[in-house]
Write a protein that holds these residues in place. Structure first.
Motif, PDB file in Angstrom:
ATOM      1  N   THR A 203       7.018  -4.857  65.315  1.00  0.00           N
ATOM      2  CA  THR A 203       8.048  -4.463  66.275  1.00  0.00           C
ATOM      3  C   THR A 203       9.010  -3.511  65.582  1.00  0.00           C
ATOM      4  N   VAL A 204       9.215  -2.352  66.179  1.00  0.00           N
ATOM      5  CA  VAL A 204      10.115  -1.355  65.596  1.00  0.00           C
ATOM      6  C   VAL A 204      11.533  -1.910  65.495  1.00  0.00           C
ATOM      7  N   GLY A 205      12.161  -1.640  64.362  1.00  0.00           N
ATOM      8  CA  GLY A 205      13.527  -2.092  64.145  1.00  0.00           C
ATOM      9  C   GLY A 205      13.620  -3.480  63.524  1.00  0.00           C
ATOM     10  N   THR A 206      12.496  -4.117  63.304  1.00  0.00           N
ATOM     11  CA  THR A 206      12.481  -5.468  62.742  1.00  0.00           C
ATOM     12  C   THR A 206      12.203  -5.425  61.244  1.00  0.00           C
ATOM     13  N   THR A 207      12.852  -6.311  60.502  1.00  0.00           N
ATOM     14  CA  THR A 207      12.615  -6.443  59.062  1.00  0.00           C
ATOM     15  C   THR A 207      11.764  -7.688  58.820  1.00  0.00           C
ATOM     16  N   TYR A 208      10.693  -7.509  58.068  1.00  0.00           N
ATOM     17  CA  TYR A 208       9.746  -8.595  57.810  1.00  0.00           C
ATOM     18  C   TYR A 208       9.723  -8.950  56.322  1.00  0.00           C
ATOM     19  N   GLU A 209       9.475 -10.225  56.057  1.00  0.00           N
ATOM     20  CA  GLU A 209       9.396 -10.701  54.679  1.00  0.00           C
ATOM     21  C   GLU A 209       7.949 -10.708  54.212  1.00  0.00           C
ATOM     22  N   TYR A 210       7.707 -10.148  53.054  1.00  0.00           N
ATOM     23  CA  TYR A 210       6.387 -10.186  52.430  1.00  0.00           C
ATOM     24  C   TYR A 210       5.976 -11.645  52.232  1.00  0.00           C
ATOM     25  N   VAL A 211       4.759 -12.001  52.625  1.00  0.00           N
ATOM     26  CA  VAL A 211       4.347 -13.402  52.602  1.00  0.00           C
ATOM     27  C   VAL A 211       4.255 -13.967  51.180  1.00  0.00           C
ATOM     28  N   GLY A 212       4.123 -13.087  50.205  1.00  0.00           N
ATOM     29  CA  GLY A 212       4.022 -13.545  48.824  1.00  0.00           C
ATOM     30  C   GLY A 212       5.352 -13.917  48.199  1.00  0.00           C
ATOM     31  N   ASN A 213       6.443 -13.726  48.937  1.00  0.00           N
ATOM     32  CA  ASN A 213       7.770 -14.030  48.388  1.00  0.00           C
ATOM     33  C   ASN A 213       7.903 -15.493  47.990  1.00  0.00           C
ATOM     34  N   GLU A 214       7.217 -16.364  48.695  1.00  0.00           N
ATOM     35  CA  GLU A 214       7.353 -17.797  48.420  1.00  0.00           C
ATOM     36  C   GLU A 214       6.816 -18.172  47.039  1.00  0.00           C
ATOM     37  N   ASP A 215       5.945 -17.330  46.489  1.00  0.00           N
ATOM     38  CA  ASP A 215       5.390 -17.591  45.159  1.00  0.00           C
ATOM     39  C   ASP A 215       5.998 -16.699  44.081  1.00  0.00           C
ATOM     40  N   SER A 216       6.914 -15.821  44.465  1.00  0.00           N
ATOM     41  CA  SER A 216       7.474 -14.865  43.513  1.00  0.00           C
ATOM     42  C   SER A 216       8.680 -15.446  42.782  1.00  0.00           C
ATOM     43  N   GLU A 217       8.735 -15.208  41.473  1.00  0.00           N
ATOM     44  CA  GLU A 217       9.860 -15.671  40.662  1.00  0.00           C
ATOM     45  C   GLU A 217      10.822 -14.538  40.309  1.00  0.00           C
ATOM     46  N   TYR A 218      10.423 -13.303  40.594  1.00  0.00           N
ATOM     47  CA  TYR A 218      11.191 -12.177  40.070  1.00  0.00           C
ATOM     48  C   TYR A 218      11.730 -11.231  41.138  1.00  0.00           C
ATOM     49  N   GLU A 241      15.003  -7.635  46.853  1.00  0.00           N
ATOM     50  CA  GLU A 241      16.190  -8.459  46.643  1.00  0.00           C
ATOM     51  C   GLU A 241      15.932  -9.455  45.521  1.00  0.00           C
ATOM     52  N   ASP A 242      17.013  -9.897  44.893  1.00  0.00           N
ATOM     53  CA  ASP A 242      16.960 -10.929  43.848  1.00  0.00           C
ATOM     54  C   ASP A 242      16.094 -10.533  42.662  1.00  0.00           C
ATOM     55  N   THR A 243      16.048  -9.240  42.358  1.00  0.00           N
ATOM     56  CA  THR A 243      15.284  -8.797  41.194  1.00  0.00           C
ATOM     57  C   THR A 243      16.088  -9.040  39.915  1.00  0.00           C
ATOM     58  N   VAL A 244      15.388  -9.036  38.793  1.00  0.00           N
ATOM     59  CA  VAL A 244      16.035  -9.219  37.487  1.00  0.00           C
ATOM     60  C   VAL A 244      15.982  -7.889  36.742  1.00  0.00           C
ATOM     61  N   THR A 245      17.149  -7.292  36.515  1.00  0.00           N
ATOM     62  CA  THR A 245      17.213  -5.990  35.845  1.00  0.00           C
ATOM     63  C   THR A 245      17.065  -6.165  34.338  1.00  0.00           C
ATOM     64  N   ILE A 251      12.918  -3.345  36.136  1.00  0.00           N
ATOM     65  CA  ILE A 251      13.082  -4.741  36.546  1.00  0.00           C
ATOM     66  C   ILE A 251      11.906  -5.568  36.018  1.00  0.00           C
ATOM     67  N   GLN A 252      12.116  -6.878  35.944  1.00  0.00           N
ATOM     68  CA  GLN A 252      10.984  -7.746  35.652  1.00  0.00           C
ATOM     69  C   GLN A 252       9.963  -7.562  36.773  1.00  0.00           C
ATOM     70  N   MET A 253       8.716  -7.393  36.400  1.00  0.00           N
ATOM     71  CA  MET A 253       7.694  -6.982  37.353  1.00  0.00           C
ATOM     72  C   MET A 253       7.537  -7.934  38.537  1.00  0.00           C
ATOM     73  N   VAL A 254       7.466  -7.333  39.727  1.00  0.00           N
ATOM     74  CA  VAL A 254       7.265  -8.077  40.969  1.00  0.00           C
ATOM     75  C   VAL A 254       5.852  -7.785  41.451  1.00  0.00           C
TER      76      VAL A 254
END
Length: 297
Positions: A203-218, A241-245, A251-254
């Motif tokens: 849907t245009v104008g919508t922001t979606y979360e990458y499904v892999g975020n739940e397993d990401s630490e960085y 968001e929430d990256t480690v510089t 940044i620490q690799m995502v």
């Protein structure tokens, strides 16, 4: 003359000699014990020696320092500690020392050579810049965070199953599911050519979360759909968001996998650019090793 109460006097010279003898024996025995049992092995590693080593390899700094991320280790205490930051692709279930023959070239030259001149029990730290260099076409810098994505894509059934292991897709059927990008999609499987066709339904104008975020630490990845063009492409903007510089824009690799191909985001800037690579995490990055010499053969 004989009689009771008469005792032979001990020769004073004999007594002195006996004491000296005892002292000398004690000194010799003490030296032997010290040399054979107490003295530490001060043998130093030389070129050609085989050295038994424990080590921990990290990104961004030596193990135990700020931002250090472990990509490999021979120490089970480190490997099994869930509180120790690990690389995205870290996967290890067994741990043991390694045998390094200095000069054989089985390991990085700097890794082998740093052992020379050290002895058992020594801990050594060595930094290796760009130890592994990836082909230029696998490293991308200063990419715009706004780009186009085709509305319809194809991938092999094997790649689809790896990416969407929970989606049951049979030949000829249409399946609706949540894509890796986070928006809805439908897929059809053509058994003739073993290809899966995916049609995205955002849907245009919508922001979606990458499904892999739940397993990401960085860091967390999001995609905002800006528009859908008549040419079959949609414009999206990726944000992190929430990256480690680490330093600057590094940044620490995502880890990111939205189409069956894993990439590692290595840099992110507020000016709308990012950097990534499609090669292994250990390529084109400085490696930090902490080594301990266990024995020298």
């Amino acid at each position: 003359m004989t009689g009771e109460g008469i005792k032979k006097k001990r020769d004073p010279i004999f007594t002195v000699c006996f004491v000296v003898f005892i002292v000398a024996c004690a000194a010799v025995l003490g030296t032997f014990i010290n040399d054979e049992y107490i003295k530490a092995d001060d043998t130093k590693v030389a070129y050609g020696d085989t050295v038994v080593v424990n080590y921990t390899g990290t990104f961004y700094g030596y193990y135990g320092t700020e931002n250090a991320v472990v990509f490999d280790t021979t120490n089970s205490d480190i490997g099994n500690d869930s509180n120790v930051a690990k690389s995205n692709s870290y996967s290890k279930s067994s741990y043991s020392t390694i045998d390094v023959t200095v000069g054989d070239g089985d390991y990085l030259a700097a890794f082998e050579n740093c052992l020379i001149g050290h002895k058992v029990g020594d801990t050594i730290q060595v930094t290796i810049e760009n130890a592994y260099t990836a082909p230029s076409e696998t490293v991308y810098t200063d990419q715009s965070t706004t780009y186009n994505i085709a509305m319809v894509q194809t991938m092999s059934k094997t790649a689809f199953d790896d990416l969407y292991e929970d989606v049951d897709l049979t030949g000829g059927s249409v399946v609706y599911f949540t894509s890796a990008y986070g928006w809805n999609a439908m897929a059809t499987y053509d058994t003739a050519d073993n290809l899966v066709t995916i049609t995205y339904l955002p849907t245009v104008g919508t922001t979606y979360e990458y499904v892999g975020n739940e397993d990401s630490e960085y860091g967390a990845v999001k995609f905002t759909v800006n528009s859908i063009g008549s040419d079959g492409n949609m414009s999206v903007t990726m944000t992190l968001e929430d990256t480690v510089t680490v330093s600057g824009t590094e940044i620490q690799m995502v880890e990111l996998n939205v189409d069956g191909n894993t990439v590692y985001i290595t840099g992110y800037s507020s000016n709308g650019t990012y950097s990534y690579k499609t090669c292994d995490e250990t390529y084109n990055v400085t490696l930090y090793f902490t080594l301990e010499i266990v024995s020298i053969e």
